[in-house]
Design a protein around this motif. Structure first.
Motif, PDB file in Angstrom:
ATOM      1  N   MET C   1       0.842  -1.198   0.000  1.00 64.50           N
ATOM      2  CA  MET C   1       0.000   0.000   0.000  1.00 64.50           C
ATOM      3  C   MET C   1       0.874   1.244   0.000  1.00 64.50           C
ATOM      4  SD  MET C   1      -3.334   0.615   0.186  1.00 64.50           S
ATOM      5  CE  MET C   1      -4.319   2.116   0.324  1.00 64.50           C
ATOM      6  N   SER C   3       1.093   5.552  -0.186  1.00 66.95           N
ATOM      7  CA  SER C   3       0.309   6.702   0.294  1.00 66.95           C
ATOM      8  C   SER C   3       1.217   7.910   0.286  1.00 66.95           C
ATOM      9  CB  SER C   3      -0.181   6.376   1.715  1.00 66.95           C
ATOM     10  OG  SER C   3      -0.695   7.512   2.350  1.00 66.95           O
ATOM     11  N   ASP C  36      -3.162   1.515  -9.091  1.00 70.36           N
ATOM     12  CA  ASP C  36      -4.607   1.373  -8.880  1.00 70.36           C
ATOM     13  C   ASP C  36      -4.948   1.821  -7.469  1.00 70.36           C
ATOM     14  OD1 ASP C  36      -5.725   0.028 -11.374  1.00 70.36           O
ATOM     15  OD2 ASP C  36      -3.940  -1.157 -10.914  1.00 70.36           O
ATOM     16  N   GLY C  37      -5.823   2.807  -7.371  1.00 73.37           N
ATOM     17  CA  GLY C  37      -6.171   3.353  -6.071  1.00 73.37           C
ATOM     18  C   GLY C  37      -7.046   4.566  -6.256  1.00 73.37           C
ATOM     19  N   ALA C  38      -6.732   5.635  -5.534  1.00 74.75           N
ATOM     20  CA  ALA C  38      -7.532   6.851  -5.644  1.00 74.75           C
ATOM     21  C   ALA C  38      -6.696   8.052  -5.247  1.00 74.75           C
ATOM     22  CB  ALA C  38      -8.777   6.768  -4.755  1.00 74.75           C
ATOM     23  N   ILE C 114     -11.024  10.899  -6.575  1.00 72.67           N
ATOM     24  CA  ILE C 114     -10.915  10.493  -7.974  1.00 72.67           C
ATOM     25  C   ILE C 114     -10.250   9.123  -8.059  1.00 72.67           C
ATOM     26  CG2 ILE C 114      -9.854  11.133 -10.194  1.00 72.67           C
ATOM     27  CD1 ILE C 114      -9.599  14.057  -8.719  1.00 72.67           C
ATOM     28  N   PRO C 115     -10.876   8.137  -8.670  1.00 75.19           N
ATOM     29  CA  PRO C 115     -10.201   6.855  -8.843  1.00 75.19           C
ATOM     30  C   PRO C 115      -8.910   6.996  -9.654  1.00 75.19           C
ATOM     31  CG  PRO C 115     -12.550   6.637  -9.283  1.00 75.19           C
ATOM     32  CD  PRO C 115     -12.253   8.111  -9.169  1.00 75.19           C
ATOM     33  N   VAL C 117      -6.621   4.728 -12.144  1.00 82.12           N
ATOM     34  CA  VAL C 117      -6.709   3.498 -12.927  1.00 82.12           C
ATOM     35  C   VAL C 117      -5.504   3.449 -13.876  1.00 82.12           C
ATOM     36  CG1 VAL C 117      -8.123   2.177 -14.558  1.00 82.12           C
ATOM     37  CG2 VAL C 117      -9.234   3.624 -12.840  1.00 82.12           C
ATOM     38  N   GLY C 122      -8.848   8.503 -13.213  1.00 84.21           N
ATOM     39  CA  GLY C 122      -9.914   7.771 -13.920  1.00 84.21           C
ATOM     40  C   GLY C 122     -10.957   8.708 -14.503  1.00 84.21           C
ATOM     41  N   PHE C 123     -10.486   9.677 -15.272  1.00 87.65           N
ATOM     42  CA  PHE C 123     -11.366  10.707 -15.831  1.00 87.65           C
ATOM     43  C   PHE C 123     -12.015  10.229 -17.120  1.00 87.65           C
ATOM     44  CE2 PHE C 123      -8.935  14.625 -13.974  1.00 87.65           C
ATOM     45  CZ  PHE C 123      -9.633  14.508 -12.802  1.00 87.65           C
ATOM     46  N   PHE C 147      -3.298   7.324  -2.869  1.00 95.12           N
ATOM     47  CA  PHE C 147      -3.093   6.080  -2.122  1.00 95.12           C
ATOM     48  C   PHE C 147      -3.560   4.890  -2.953  1.00 95.12           C
ATOM     49  CE2 PHE C 147      -7.557   5.380  -0.954  1.00 95.12           C
ATOM     50  CZ  PHE C 147      -8.083   6.650  -1.118  1.00 95.12           C
ATOM     51  N   LEU C 149      -2.303   0.788  -4.648  1.00 98.57           N
ATOM     52  CA  LEU C 149      -1.275  -0.229  -4.921  1.00 98.57           C
ATOM     53  C   LEU C 149      -0.426   0.185  -6.119  1.00 98.57           C
ATOM     54  CD1 LEU C 149      -3.595  -3.346  -4.511  1.00 98.57           C
ATOM     55  CD2 LEU C 149      -2.046  -2.353  -2.808  1.00 98.57           C
TER      56      LEU C 149
END
Lengths: 149, 149, 149
Positions: C1, C3, C36-38, C114-115, C117, C122-123, C147, C149
């Motif tokens: 993880m 961050s 992959d996270g946000a 915001i995701p 990806v 991820g817009f 934050f 992976l």
């Protein structure tokens, strides 16, 4: 720590149509296997919105009336729709949707962050996550990012 | 990775009453033991809002006046309050609060995502997290989900 | 993880000036090493906003006109600017910016989640993250917490 992003595709039945996405959010949480954490709900569009409120036809009609009175879709000049002067981001099938951009920016309801408690959205009794189409109906993508333990 | 959800219960003293929840957020961060990460502040209600702004009586009075002029609580028809025709979600003690639903949807201020830096909310100098009651005062639940290292 | 929190400092060129921060968000995601996270985008100010919408001069002008008509910066009394009666949070160089506080609270656009990806925001096709100055231009801090992976 688990972390998963899923996307649902939706289409409203009319301009200013509402869709209840609460069960989609629930499914995303189950699929992520998260018991305690949080979920992000994200609308990938600039002329649509995500609301968290009550699913009650009267309240949703009241809100639609207020929003369209505040930001009318006709009778007002929108520079975004003035194709004689506009140069940026022009498409073959460009729509006159300046009103929908203004509505979307006023609402600023593109994303929400929602606690996940005991494997469910941490919603109060009346809360639902609701998609609102601000433009003519078309295919829309909503992303849920779920993370936690 | 630490992750913790805590809930505070609050009641405003009047309709459109404000409550400063910044110390509650701080406490949730301390209790989670998170130094660097983020916090989600989430309001579990459909007729109340969470604002991040300055705690200054004048600014808060200005905002209250603007919001109530835009979305009046009387003199306007709300389908949500038309109990002769409404069929969904009716309670014994149903209140006439259609105005508060419209206000809440216009604000779209149910959740905020706030960085946590050095064990504190990553707020600028004047920022506070502020609860705003849009309906008659009643018990309300605000959830903080804190995660990070 | 992983961050990581990063901060960018920006200054608009005029009141109601827009700045496209999408590349700053992208850089924060790259620097965090998250695939992959946000990401959380957070504005540390009470008289400025972050929008997620299209970067098109017409739409942005339409929104500016609507917002300033709804909440005018002159011709309206703001208690926040009534320095004869105000006692809280007074500075040496206090500005008359009550209008900007009301605008900021109406928009409630301090944070977005915001995701992330495949290492990118991820817009959807037209989405950009846009800073909007509501007061006279000055140095502003925008924080990105990334934050995943």
């Amino acid at each position: 720590m688990r972390s998963m992003t899923t996307t649902v595709e939706v289409t409203a039945t009319e301009r200013y149509g509402y869709l209840d996405l609460t069960d989609d959010l629930r499914r995303a949480i189950k699929d992520a296997g998260v018991t305690d954490g949080a979920a992000i709900a994200f609308c990938e569009h600039t002329t649509a919105a995500l609301l968290i409120n009550e699913w009650e036809d009267g309240a949703m009609a009241d809100f639609r009336r207020h929003l369209t009175e505040q930001v009318p879709h006709d009778g007002v000049y929108y520079a975004h729709d003035d194709f004689d002067i506009r140069t940026q981001n022009m498409n073959e099938d460009e729509r006159k949707n300046g009103h929908a951009h203004v509505k979307a920016m006023m609402l600023s309801a593109t994303s929400h962050a929602i606690p996940v408690v005991a494997g469910e959205p941490g919603f109060g009794r009346w809360q639902r996550v609701i998609f609102l189409e601000l433009d003519e109906p078309k295919g829309r993508r909503i992303t849920f990012h779920v993370f936690g333990l």
